[in-house]
Design a protein around this motif. Sequence first.
Motif, mmCIF file in Angstrom:
data_model
loop_
_atom_site.group_PDB
_atom_site.id
_atom_site.type_symbol
_atom_site.label_atom_id
_atom_site.label_comp_id
_atom_site.label_asym_id
_atom_site.label_seq_id
_atom_site.Cartn_x
_atom_site.Cartn_y
_atom_site.Cartn_z
ATOM 1 N N MET A 1 12.092 7.696 1.762
ATOM 2 C CA MET A 1 11.462 8.350 2.906
ATOM 3 C C MET A 1 12.511 9.032 3.791
ATOM 4 S SD MET A 1 8.237 8.007 2.474
ATOM 5 C CE MET A 1 8.492 7.977 0.696
ATOM 6 N N VAL A 2 13.659 8.391 3.947
ATOM 7 C CA VAL A 2 14.745 8.980 4.737
ATOM 8 C C VAL A 2 15.268 10.236 4.044
ATOM 9 C CG1 VAL A 2 17.096 8.644 5.583
ATOM 10 C CG2 VAL A 2 15.424 6.806 5.808
ATOM 11 N N ALA A 3 15.470 10.147 2.735
ATOM 12 C CA ALA A 3 15.955 11.307 1.974
ATOM 13 C C ALA A 3 14.952 12.454 2.028
ATOM 14 C CB ALA A 3 16.210 10.905 0.520
ATOM 15 N N ASP B 1 7.326 13.835 8.451
ATOM 16 C CA ASP B 1 8.148 12.757 9.006
ATOM 17 C C ASP B 1 7.286 11.588 9.491
ATOM 18 O OD1 ASP B 1 7.155 14.521 10.896
ATOM 19 O OD2 ASP B 1 8.769 14.155 12.333
ATOM 20 N N ASP B 2 6.165 11.889 10.142
ATOM 21 C CA ASP B 2 5.263 10.822 10.592
ATOM 22 C C ASP B 2 4.676 10.068 9.399
ATOM 23 O OD1 ASP B 2 5.685 11.484 13.225
ATOM 24 O OD2 ASP B 2 3.880 12.726 13.399
ATOM 25 N N LEU B 3 4.313 10.791 8.368
ATOM 26 C CA LEU B 3 3.770 10.173 7.166
ATOM 27 C C LEU B 3 4.813 9.281 6.504
ATOM 28 C CD1 LEU B 3 1.459 9.924 5.118
ATOM 29 C CD2 LEU B 3 2.363 11.967 3.970
ATOM 30 N N ALA B 4 6.060 9.728 6.488
ATOM 31 C CA ALA B 4 7.142 8.946 5.887
ATOM 32 C C ALA B 4 7.362 7.645 6.645
ATOM 33 C CB ALA B 4 8.430 9.770 5.868
ATOM 34 N N VAL B 5 7.304 7.713 7.965
ATOM 35 C CA VAL B 5 7.470 6.507 8.795
ATOM 36 C C VAL B 5 6.347 5.506 8.507
ATOM 37 C CG1 VAL B 5 7.393 5.623 11.156
ATOM 38 C CG2 VAL B 5 8.748 7.659 10.640
ATOM 39 N N ALA B 6 5.117 6.005 8.407
ATOM 40 C CA ALA B 6 3.969 5.143 8.136
ATOM 41 C C ALA B 6 4.076 4.498 6.754
ATOM 42 C CB ALA B 6 2.679 5.945 8.246
ATOM 43 N N THR B 7 4.556 5.255 5.783
ATOM 44 C CA THR B 7 4.710 4.736 4.414
ATOM 45 C C THR B 7 5.783 3.664 4.358
ATOM 46 O OG1 THR B 7 4.087 6.907 3.549
ATOM 47 C CG2 THR B 7 5.161 5.380 2.026
ATOM 48 N N ASP B 8 6.879 3.911 5.008
ATOM 49 C CA ASP B 8 7.959 2.925 5.080
ATOM 50 C C ASP B 8 7.460 1.642 5.733
ATOM 51 O OD1 ASP B 8 10.500 1.816 4.961
ATOM 52 O OD2 ASP B 8 11.128 2.690 6.864
ATOM 53 N N ALA B 9 6.664 1.785 6.800
ATOM 54 C CA ALA B 9 6.185 0.631 7.568
ATOM 55 C C ALA B 9 5.226 -0.235 6.763
ATOM 56 C CB ALA B 9 5.517 1.103 8.858
ATOM 57 N N ILE B 10 4.279 0.386 6.037
ATOM 58 C CA ILE B 10 3.293 -0.415 5.307
ATOM 59 C C ILE B 10 3.950 -1.236 4.203
ATOM 60 C CG2 ILE B 10 2.659 1.352 3.604
ATOM 61 C CD1 ILE B 10 -0.213 0.403 3.794
ATOM 62 N N GLN C 1 2.110 10.837 -4.511
ATOM 63 C CA GLN C 1 2.913 9.628 -4.708
ATOM 64 C C GLN C 1 2.824 8.707 -3.485
ATOM 65 O OE1 GLN C 1 4.087 9.261 -7.676
ATOM 66 N NE2 GLN C 1 3.838 11.361 -8.367
ATOM 67 N N ILE C 2 2.854 9.279 -2.311
ATOM 68 C CA ILE C 2 2.754 8.479 -1.080
ATOM 69 C C ILE C 2 1.399 7.788 -1.001
ATOM 70 C CG2 ILE C 2 2.506 8.674 1.437
ATOM 71 C CD1 ILE C 2 4.833 10.632 1.422
ATOM 72 N N ASP C 3 0.353 8.502 -1.370
ATOM 73 C CA ASP C 3 -0.990 7.912 -1.380
ATOM 74 C C ASP C 3 -1.040 6.705 -2.318
ATOM 75 O OD1 ASP C 3 -4.012 8.291 -0.763
ATOM 76 O OD2 ASP C 3 -3.951 8.213 -2.950
ATOM 77 N N ARG C 4 -0.390 6.808 -3.447
ATOM 78 C CA ARG C 4 -0.386 5.701 -4.406
ATOM 79 C C ARG C 4 0.445 4.524 -3.907
ATOM 80 N NH1 ARG C 4 0.255 9.180 -10.063
ATOM 81 N NH2 ARG C 4 -1.770 10.256 -9.905
ATOM 82 N N ILE C 5 1.534 4.798 -3.221
ATOM 83 C CA ILE C 5 2.337 3.718 -2.646
ATOM 84 C C ILE C 5 1.504 2.923 -1.650
ATOM 85 C CG2 ILE C 5 4.270 3.221 -1.082
ATOM 86 C CD1 ILE C 5 5.825 5.456 -2.482
ATOM 87 N N ALA C 6 0.720 3.622 -0.831
ATOM 88 C CA ALA C 6 -0.169 2.942 0.116
ATOM 89 C C ALA C 6 -1.207 2.111 -0.628
ATOM 90 C CB ALA C 6 -0.856 3.961 1.019
ATOM 91 N N GLY C 7 -1.728 2.662 -1.724
ATOM 92 C CA GLY C 7 -2.713 1.942 -2.521
ATOM 93 C C GLY C 7 -2.145 0.680 -3.142
ATOM 94 N N ALA D 1 -5.956 -1.244 7.152
ATOM 95 C CA ALA D 1 -6.059 -0.198 8.175
ATOM 96 C C ALA D 1 -4.948 0.835 8.006
ATOM 97 C CB ALA D 1 -6.007 -0.815 9.572
ATOM 98 N N ASP D 2 -3.734 0.360 7.743
ATOM 99 C CA ASP D 2 -2.598 1.272 7.563
ATOM 100 C C ASP D 2 -2.759 2.109 6.292
ATOM 101 O OD1 ASP D 2 -1.529 0.236 9.854
ATOM 102 O OD2 ASP D 2 -0.140 -1.122 8.834
ATOM 103 N N SER D 3 -3.285 1.479 5.238
ATOM 104 C CA SER D 3 -3.510 2.204 3.991
ATOM 105 C C SER D 3 -4.528 3.325 4.184
ATOM 106 C CB SER D 3 -4.006 1.233 2.911
ATOM 107 O OG SER D 3 -4.331 1.921 1.723
ATOM 108 N N GLU D 4 -5.610 3.026 4.896
ATOM 109 C CA GLU D 4 -6.621 4.040 5.173
ATOM 110 C C GLU D 4 -6.060 5.158 6.040
ATOM 111 O OE1 GLU D 4 -10.098 4.170 4.099
ATOM 112 O OE2 GLU D 4 -8.965 2.961 2.657
ATOM 113 N N SER D 5 -5.212 4.794 7.010
ATOM 114 C CA SER D 5 -4.595 5.780 7.892
ATOM 115 C C SER D 5 -3.696 6.734 7.101
ATOM 116 C CB SER D 5 -3.783 5.085 8.983
ATOM 117 O OG SER D 5 -3.095 6.018 9.785
ATOM 118 N N ILE D 6 -2.925 6.171 6.159
ATOM 119 C CA ILE D 6 -2.038 7.003 5.336
ATOM 120 C C ILE D 6 -2.857 7.945 4.454
ATOM 121 C CG2 ILE D 6 -0.419 6.928 3.388
ATOM 122 C CD1 ILE D 6 0.790 4.418 4.675
#
Length: 275
Positions: free
Chosen positions: A63-65, A152-161, A221-227, A182-187
Amino acid sequence: MAGKPVTQVPAAFFNNQFSETELKDHINKYAKMERHFELELDKLKKRILKMGNLVASQVHQTMVALVNCDVEAAEDIIESDSAVNELDVKIDKLCQRIFALTQPVATDLRLIMASLRINNDLERMGDHAVEIAKRVEGLSDYKEILLELDIDDLAVATDAIVKDVITILNSRNLIFIKDIYADSESIKEKVQLISEKIIEQMTRKSDVVVVATNLMMVLSQIDRIAGYSLNIAESIYFLVEGKLVKHSKHFWDQEAFTDKKEDKSNPEQNQTSEA
């Protein structure tokens, strides 16, 4: 209470056909088997946590990269993927060995079953992080577009979940497990919104068309990570409570979950209602 491994006890054990020395030998043998079983389970717990921390670090670095469009960091992430794959194989083999040498029951069986599922989800999560890292080079010249789309906001949320679900895996504290849903649905909502923005801007900005393919792949890919984070939360609940909640939307309803936790925290009220 944790289930004990089931071992084959000779009939002579019950018919008092063993000498005192033989009886002691058999008792020591069973004690060693039980001790070995407990050591294997402890090793499994440690390896799952190690896998979780490894993947959480991988997702964080990715996410940082991504946000910084850091191609060099992305290449390091791709090269380090072998560590996750190697640990994935070790965990699978350990679970197979435990099944082969013992017949685990109850809590121990749940631990092994949940560990296999969690390990599989973590390995796939790591794969998706690597796929995102592979897209960083193609996005490196379009950092401004990423900022405009709130990547950037999406990356922060993905890292957090991912960090949050690994914390729950470590503590097995279910109080905050509903937050993962809740976080997964938000992402997922953020991904959908950004996807719509990309499609809209493709008609107005030629440079968005060039980067759109990479961006859409990253969003997928981010959606799947949340899943997979949600899958792990479901497995943790199964491990602790012994109940399957996969595909159960009612379970993730906040009010229903809160009521359930309140009922469990008030044993006197439960006893009264049962009476």
